[in-house]
Design a protein around this motif. Structure first.
Motif, PDB file in Angstrom:
ATOM      1  N   SER A 103      14.478   0.455 -34.535  1.00 32.84           N
ATOM      2  CA  SER A 103      14.621   1.502 -33.889  1.00 32.84           C
ATOM      3  C   SER A 103      16.099   1.463 -34.483  1.00 32.84           C
ATOM      4  CB  SER A 103      14.450   0.949 -32.295  1.00 32.84           C
ATOM      5  OG  SER A 103      13.186   1.434 -32.038  1.00 32.84           O
ATOM      6  N   THR A 119      17.820   5.058 -36.281  1.00 34.20           N
ATOM      7  CA  THR A 119      18.677   5.912 -35.414  1.00 34.20           C
ATOM      8  C   THR A 119      20.055   5.965 -36.540  1.00 34.20           C
ATOM      9  OG1 THR A 119      19.373   4.336 -34.111  1.00 34.20           O
ATOM     10  CG2 THR A 119      17.978   6.093 -32.526  1.00 34.20           C
ATOM     11  N   GLY A 131      18.971  11.295 -30.014  1.00 36.33           N
ATOM     12  CA  GLY A 131      17.492  11.106 -30.977  1.00 36.33           C
ATOM     13  C   GLY A 131      16.568  12.651 -30.208  1.00 36.33           C
ATOM     14  N   GLU A 169      22.556   2.409 -29.621  1.00 35.78           N
ATOM     15  CA  GLU A 169      23.305   3.696 -29.949  1.00 35.78           C
ATOM     16  C   GLU A 169      25.235   3.718 -30.005  1.00 35.78           C
ATOM     17  OE1 GLU A 169      21.241   6.527 -29.250  1.00 35.78           O
ATOM     18  OE2 GLU A 169      19.452   6.115 -29.664  1.00 35.78           O
ATOM     19  N   TYR A 196      12.236   6.214 -28.513  1.00 36.64           N
ATOM     20  CA  TYR A 196      12.271   5.397 -29.169  1.00 36.64           C
ATOM     21  C   TYR A 196      11.232   5.291 -29.941  1.00 36.64           C
ATOM     22  CZ  TYR A 196      17.261   3.569 -28.808  1.00 36.64           C
ATOM     23  OH  TYR A 196      17.888   4.235 -28.756  1.00 36.64           O
ATOM     24  N   THR A 212      11.633   8.558 -32.120  1.00 30.32           N
ATOM     25  CA  THR A 212      12.899   8.969 -32.668  1.00 30.32           C
ATOM     26  C   THR A 212      12.325   7.842 -34.043  1.00 30.32           C
ATOM     27  OG1 THR A 212      14.022   7.246 -31.773  1.00 30.32           O
ATOM     28  CG2 THR A 212      15.012   8.413 -31.184  1.00 30.32           C
ATOM     29  N   ASN A 213      11.530   7.003 -34.264  1.00 31.85           N
ATOM     30  CA  ASN A 213      10.832   6.114 -35.132  1.00 31.85           C
ATOM     31  C   ASN A 213      10.253   7.684 -35.978  1.00 31.85           C
ATOM     32  OD1 ASN A 213      11.918   4.013 -35.230  1.00 31.85           O
ATOM     33  ND2 ASN A 213      11.248   3.819 -32.819  1.00 31.85           N
ATOM     34  N   SER A 224       7.257   0.236 -30.711  1.00 30.04           N
ATOM     35  CA  SER A 224       7.737   1.243 -28.978  1.00 30.04           C
ATOM     36  C   SER A 224       6.313   1.706 -28.844  1.00 30.04           C
ATOM     37  CB  SER A 224       8.872   2.412 -29.814  1.00 30.04           C
ATOM     38  OG  SER A 224      10.109   1.457 -30.311  1.00 30.04           O
TER      39      SER A 224
END
Length: 410
Positions: free
Chosen positions: A53, A57, A70, A191, A334, A337-338, A363
């Motif tokens: 992850s 990001t 995200g 992050e 995540y 976002t992935n 995730s």
């Protein structure tokens, strides 16, 4: 682009205070209740999911440096509604994480009035951020040294004396994946370096390619050492009932004189981790305002009040549930976002695209394996948050359309 060892060290130092928070000070209690000594191998799974992850990001942050984390990445890559779900998951996860950090502070520093201590930390940290305080590289190094030094003392003390025979062990290997999901939140502060805030200098791909594995690897070593120490000294059954595992491990190891140092470390780590969590949630709210999903008249101060109020409300949850919701909601965040990173067309990636595919699968798997109460609360919060954001955006759109048509009707 070339990099120097100093750049990598500074980058890792910036990320450590955001990682060493509620997870290392309080996360082992609910984990031990579920999996006992299996918590330690579960940490490796959590770290691997966090590693994937983090690369996702980092790539998206460099592709979209001016968007709201995200939420902004997913909006640009996958569309409006997935972005709203991402924002809901992120805000829920951050509020629950802020509550967990604050409750950890209360349990260690103000054990007689933990809720009052938690609320005081929330307010104080928010005011600190409003005053313009930021964790620079120098401050981050100092925080890391203090926290790591105290954790080293806890580990040394836990292994320096034979433990009292335990009254039984708890947990089974069947909870390995569930605990891996629960402990994911222990690594979620990455992050801080993979998606810096506006105005901060972004880190190059060559630096992050090394700094991300070093940060997560170092954090994993710390968590394994502390986890092994408190499990050895307290046993999983006693650890599962402890509101402040590190403090109780010192008392059990006849090292009560070191308890004030643990309280100082908990306070320092609490402020550092909470500062990042609040800023991260504020950035998502800012992105929602800028894209029209929330009223544009909302000022930054009002947005921070919303974050603090949501976090304060979450402190009413038991610590174990707050940690579970923080982990589950963050894992859903995540997952999105992935998924967004999978379709990102970028040549200069920190790591290959398949890490995003692994991150997406892990995730979802870990989120769905978290304890049932945390999963149910997260799903309910995700649905309610997404619906509320969509409703507000729809009402704003109708108002804007009516204003445009009103002059024509006249």
């Amino acid at each position: 682009m070339t990099h120097t060892p100093r750049e990598i060290v500074v980058t890792v130092a910036l990320g450590l205070p955001a990682v060493l928070g509620a997870g290392v000070f309080a996360g082992f209690a609910p984990a031990a209740g579920l999996a006992g000594w299996w918590t330690l191998p579960a940490l490796a799974i959590s770290a691997f999911a966090a590693l994937c992850s983090a690369f996702s990001t980092a790539d998206q942050s460099r592709a979209y440096p001016d968007v709201g984390g995200g939420y902004g990445y997913v909006r640009a890559q996958l569309g409006v509604w997935p972005a709203r779900m991402t924002a809901s998951a992120h805000l829920l996860g951050r509020c629950a994480m802020a509550a967990a950090v604050a409750l950890m502070f209360g349990a260690y520093v103000v054990p007689d009035r933990p809720l009052i201590g938690a609320l005081a930390l929330l307010v104080a940290t928010a005011l600190l951020g409003a005053a313009g305080f930021r964790f620079t590289a120098g401050v981050s190094v100092l925080v890391s040294l203090v926290v790591l030094g105290v954790l080293a003392l806890v580990v040394a003390s836990s292994f320096s004396i034979a433990p009292v025979p335990s009254a039984g062990e708890t947990g089974t290997a069947n909870e390995l994946v569930g605990v891996a999901g629960l402990m994911f939140m222990a690594f979620a502060g990455f992050e801080r370096i993979t998606a810096p805030h506006r105005g901060e200098r972004p880190h190059s791909a060559s630096v992050l390619r090394i700094a991300i594995p070093v940060l997560i690897g170092l954090s994993l070593v710390v968590y394994l050492a502390v986890g092994a120490g408190v499990l050895r000294q307290l046993g999983s059954a006693r650890l599962a009932l402890s509101p402040a595992p590190l403090r109780d491990a010192l008392v059990a190891a006849d090292a009560s004189a070191l308890v004030p140092l643990v309280q100082i470390a908990a306070a320092v780590a609490g402020v550092a981790a909470l500062h990042f969590v609040l800023l991260s949630a504020h950035r998502t709210l800012t992105g929602l305002v800028e894209d029209g999903d929330l009223p544009t008249r909302l000022k930054p101060g009002v947005l921070m009040l919303v974050v603090v109020a949501g976090s304060a409300l979450a402190t009413l949850l038991p610590m174990s549930l707050a940690l579970g919701v923080a982990a589950c909601a963050t894992l859903f965040y995540y997952a999105f976002t992935n998924a967004s990173a999978r379709v990102l067309l970028q040549n200069d990636r920190t790591w290959p695209m398949r890490t995003a595919c692994l991150g997406l699968g892990l995730s979802v798997l870990l989120a769905m394996s978290t304890p049932v109460p945390a999963l149910l609360v997260s799903l309910a919060g995700l649905g309610a948050g997404t619906g509320l954001i969509g409703l507000i955006a729809t009402l704003r759109g109708k108002r804007a359309a009516s204003r445009q048509h009103t002059p024509q009707a006249r």
